[in-house]
Design an enzyme around this catalytic site. Structure first.
Site, PDB file in Angstrom:
ATOM      1  N   HIS A 156      55.667 -14.868  -0.031  1.00  0.00           N
ATOM      2  CA  HIS A 156      56.582 -13.717  -0.088  1.00  0.00           C
ATOM      3  C   HIS A 156      55.798 -12.400   0.059  1.00  0.00           C
ATOM      4  O   HIS A 156      56.099 -11.572   0.916  1.00  0.00           O
ATOM      5  CB  HIS A 156      57.335 -13.743  -1.421  1.00  0.00           C
ATOM      6  CG  HIS A 156      58.276 -12.596  -1.625  1.00  0.00           C
ATOM      7  ND1 HIS A 156      59.637 -12.714  -1.459  1.00  0.00           N
ATOM      8  CD2 HIS A 156      58.066 -11.296  -1.974  1.00  0.00           C
ATOM      9  CE1 HIS A 156      60.216 -11.547  -1.693  1.00  0.00           C
ATOM     10  NE2 HIS A 156      59.275 -10.665  -2.019  1.00  0.00           N
ATOM     11  N   GLU A 157      54.790 -12.226  -0.792  1.00  0.00           N
ATOM     12  CA  GLU A 157      54.014 -10.981  -0.738  1.00  0.00           C
ATOM     13  C   GLU A 157      53.245 -10.868   0.575  1.00  0.00           C
ATOM     14  O   GLU A 157      53.076  -9.772   1.110  1.00  0.00           O
ATOM     15  CB  GLU A 157      53.051 -10.885  -1.937  1.00  0.00           C
ATOM     16  CG  GLU A 157      53.736 -10.804  -3.294  1.00  0.00           C
ATOM     17  CD  GLU A 157      54.812  -9.718  -3.378  1.00  0.00           C
ATOM     18  OE1 GLU A 157      54.717  -8.691  -2.662  1.00  0.00           O
ATOM     19  OE2 GLU A 157      55.768  -9.901  -4.151  1.00  0.00           O
ATOM     20  N   HIS A 184      55.465  -9.326   3.133  1.00  0.00           N
ATOM     21  CA  HIS A 184      55.409  -7.855   3.046  1.00  0.00           C
ATOM     22  C   HIS A 184      54.121  -7.357   3.706  1.00  0.00           C
ATOM     23  O   HIS A 184      54.107  -6.346   4.411  1.00  0.00           O
ATOM     24  CB  HIS A 184      55.385  -7.403   1.579  1.00  0.00           C
ATOM     25  CG  HIS A 184      56.717  -7.433   0.885  1.00  0.00           C
ATOM     26  ND1 HIS A 184      57.841  -6.842   1.413  1.00  0.00           N
ATOM     27  CD2 HIS A 184      57.089  -7.946  -0.322  1.00  0.00           C
ATOM     28  CE1 HIS A 184      58.851  -7.011   0.561  1.00  0.00           C
ATOM     29  NE2 HIS A 184      58.416  -7.673  -0.492  1.00  0.00           N
ATOM     30  N   HIS A 215      54.318  -7.153   7.376  1.00  0.00           N
ATOM     31  CA  HIS A 215      55.142  -5.996   7.760  1.00  0.00           C
ATOM     32  C   HIS A 215      54.258  -4.744   7.836  1.00  0.00           C
ATOM     33  O   HIS A 215      54.424  -3.895   8.716  1.00  0.00           O
ATOM     34  CB  HIS A 215      56.250  -5.818   6.714  1.00  0.00           C
ATOM     35  CG  HIS A 215      57.434  -5.046   7.198  1.00  0.00           C
ATOM     36  ND1 HIS A 215      58.516  -4.757   6.379  1.00  0.00           N
ATOM     37  CD2 HIS A 215      57.736  -4.486   8.391  1.00  0.00           C
ATOM     38  CE1 HIS A 215      59.410  -4.071   7.073  1.00  0.00           C
ATOM     39  NE2 HIS A 215      58.954  -3.892   8.287  1.00  0.00           N
TER      40      HIS A 215
END
Length: 674
Positions: A467-468, A471, A474
């Site tokens: 999940h991190e 990010h 991104h």
């Protein structure tokens, strides 16, 4: 010599952490604010007529040294803080608020911006330039440019108070987390606890020169305890301690801070002409209004609640049948969920953990990124770090061009707040023809290695890492001209799409085969385990969904309509009415440590997690349709989602990627709720 006032003489212009003295910060903030003010003055006093380049673009590039200093300081204040650092944060936060207000409340500067905005239809701007112009103009209006002098003064006061209150809120939560420890001296009290967790607790006790085992409210210590320890009284003790952080009528109590933050946010919104803080925030979100958010949450609740009630009844019956428990309490939830999961799927985290050695999982995330986006990660040792636990990586594309620097910081320690997050030490932007590449960091709190075992992750921690890392991608793959539109600078209900979509690869046999190997034997995770991971993915999904929705509803209760809050606990209970399943615990209050909305940036935005799940389920369905490593789909996702930042409205970007707007069907189907 002050490190921040010299040019960083480092590889890739990376932060020279080891040279920074605490005494550097305040003079550096003063100097960088003064320099940024000069840059703003140059824009205001430019004798040429205002145009996009000399005003809007110049404004976006102004204060870059200050931005860099702020990102380094506040990132370290979250990951490696000290009492002295927190004192500095309390001093410099009001300076930054005042500086920000000096810009947005400057009439001469606003006149220049407005002159360009009023003629925007006659300018031939790119989509990115139009977005930046809109953002700058709205930034002034939403921060008081149209107010009279008296109202502007009031706004400054509110902003200064809010900056301090949010910091204090976070400091109190950290203090309460650090102030508690459960000291166990009788090994029989730890029946059920996995060996790894027990060894970590023994190591912690040893480091504090005491006999036995020590458990804290840090998640890697707390979660195994409430999940596995058979001793119900001790589970109750640590669970209540966790739930009453900053709700103990002591010097770290956050009840008044909650009331003050909520009141000031509403006052600020009203001053700017909005009905509530939520109306103000949601104007700049995909959801657009509190009514739409409320209806989104209620619709999902209507679909998830029957499943949650059925699951809660099943869990209650299982606890009664197993141990004669008449009333299921909050400290029983994780424990009996794990037992029931083991019974149903013959699968528990202890069986899986040997296949999820931290280094292998991280390498797995790197390999997935390489297959999808054509980038490779190489650990390097000539970049300065702020703590010995941090690892640094050079990220390059297949041609060998630098894509980003990546910092990974994975273990809990005293000066680090709980949780997991992504952040950046340097933004990406294009200036004078040079594409400045970003420096991105992932910070988590996983179980550290012990003398006998490496860091082995629970499956939940595996999804957290992915999940991190989503990010992180991104941020790393950002490719925009202007810094304020780069990377994760997007609407907050869009920012979770890149992170949540990455979690999907953790459930795919094809992806698991890349990294889930036994840390001792090297054996790839057995297919039956993979099948069970997939099968159990929806286990108690109704309960999990209702829990997430309850947080979103609490957030909207605080921020959706101005109302006096006499008692934080009573207010919270009322907000939780429609989602309540477990009996209330009198000593506990979630609001006083709800850092996402009172310290972080999720006020009126907690619903974003569920909103983004709708996007991610719909987006991943596209990958599944074409192949989870399909180059064409990945290229579209990279182009329209990961690299574009906030340069266009997110719904437009999503439609360019997917070909249509997202529908909740994919999410409900994936969650087994339809």
């Amino acid at each position: 010599m002050n490190t921040f006032l010299e040019k960083f003489n480092t590889k890739y212009n990376s932060a020279p952490f080891s040279q920074i003295q605490l005494s550097d910060y305040k003079p550096a903030f003063e100097a960088c604010i003064a320099k940024a003010k000069q840059e703003i003055d140059c824009i205001i006093h430019d004798t040429k007529a205002p145009d996009f380049d000399n005003t809007i673009a110049a404004l976006d590039f102004a204060g870059q040294e200050l931005d860099r200093l702020s990102s380094i300081f506040f990132n370290l204040n979250s990951a490696e803080t000290s009492d002295e650092m927190q004192k500095i944060a309390q001093e410099v936060s009001p300076w930054l608020t005042e500086f920000s207000n000096d810009i947005t409340l400057n009439e001469d500067l606003f006149k220049r911006v407005k002159a360009i905005y009023d003629t925007k239809d006659n300018l031939s701007l790119t989509v990115e330039q139009q977005t930046l112009l809109d953002k700058k103009y709205k930034g002034f209006v939403r921060n008081g440019a149209l107010l009279n002098e008296e109202q502007k003064k009031k706004l400054r006061e509110i902003d200064t108070q809010l900056a301090k209150l949010k910091l204090t809120f976070g400091e109190n939560v950290l203090a309460e987390t650090n102030n508690y420890q459960l000291h166990v001296t009788n090994e029989a009290d730890l029946q059920g606890l996995p060996e790894g967790a027990k060894e970590a607790a023994a190591d912690l006790a040893k480091s504090k020169n005491v006999e036995g085992w020590i458990f804290t409210l840090d998640f890697p210590s707390y979660l195994p305890f409430v999940t596995y320890v058979d001793n119900r009284e001790l589970r109750k003790e640590i669970s209540i301690a966790y739930g009453k952080k900053a709700f103990q009528n002591n010097e770290f109590d956050n009840q008044q801070n909650v009331k003050d933050i909520v009141r000031l946010r509403h006052e600020r919104a009203n001053l700017l002409g909005y009905a509530s803080h939520a109306h103000f925030v949601l104007e700049e979100r995909m959801a657009q209004s509190p009514e739409k958010v409320q209806s989104f949450l209620n619709d999902l609740l209507e679909k998830a609640k029957p499943a949650a009630e059925k699951e809660f009844a099943e869990l209650t019956a299982f606890a009664k049948e197993s141990d004669g428990i008449e009333h299921l309490e909050k400290w029983d939830g994780a424990y009996y969920s794990e037992k029931l999961k083991q019974k149903k799927f013959n699968l528990d985290d202890e069986k899986l953990k040997p296949y999820f050695k931290l280094e292998n999982v991280l390498q797995g995330a790197f390999t997935v990124a390489e297959k999808l986006y054509g980038i490779t990660f190489k650990e390097i040792f000539d970049i300065d770090k702020y703590h010995e636990d941090v690892k640094t990586y050079e990220v390059v594309d297949f041609e060998g061009n630098l894509v980003a620097l990546f910092y990974a910081d994975f273990f809990p320690r005293k000066g680090k707040r709980n949780g997991a997050w992504m952040t950046s030490f340097k933004s990406q932007f294009i200036k004078n023809g040079i594409n400045e590449r970003p420096h991105i960091s992932n910070v988590c709190n996983f179980t550290p290695p012990t003398k006998t075992k490496p860091s082995l992750l629970t499956f939940n921690e595996v999804t957290t890492l992915f999940h991190e890392f989503g990010h992180g991608l991104h941020g790393m793959l950002a490719n925009t001209t202007y810094p304020s539109l780069s990377g994760t600078s997007v609407y907050w209900d869009f920012v979770e799409l890149p992170s949540q979509i990455m979690e999907n690869w953790c459930y795919q046999p094809e992806a698991l085969a890349l990294f889930a190997t036994h840390y001792e034997t090297g054996e790839i995770i057995p297919q039956e385990y993979v099948d069970k991971i997939k099968e159990s993915a929806n286990f108690l999904e109704g309960l999990a969904t209702v829990r997430q929705l309850s947080f979103g509803l609490l957030d909207m209760a605080y921020h959706g309509k101005p109302q006096p809050i006499e008692d934080v606990k009573k207010f919270e209970l009322k907000a939780f009415e429609s989602t309540k399943l477990y009996p209330d615990v009198t000593e506990n209050c979630m609001s006083t440590s709800f850092s996402h909305i009172f310290q972080g940036g999720y006020s009126s935005g907690y619903y974003s997690y569920k909103w983004a799940e709708v996007l991610d389920a719909d987006a991943f369905a596209y990958f599944e349709e074409k192949g989870i490593f399909n180059k064409e789909v990945a290229a579209k996702f990279k182009e329209y989602v990961l690299s574009k930042g906030g340069t266009e409205h997110p719904m437009e970007l999503y439609k360019k990627f997917r070909g249509h707007e997202p529908t909740p069907e994919a999410l409900l189907k994936r969650a087994g709720l339809v």
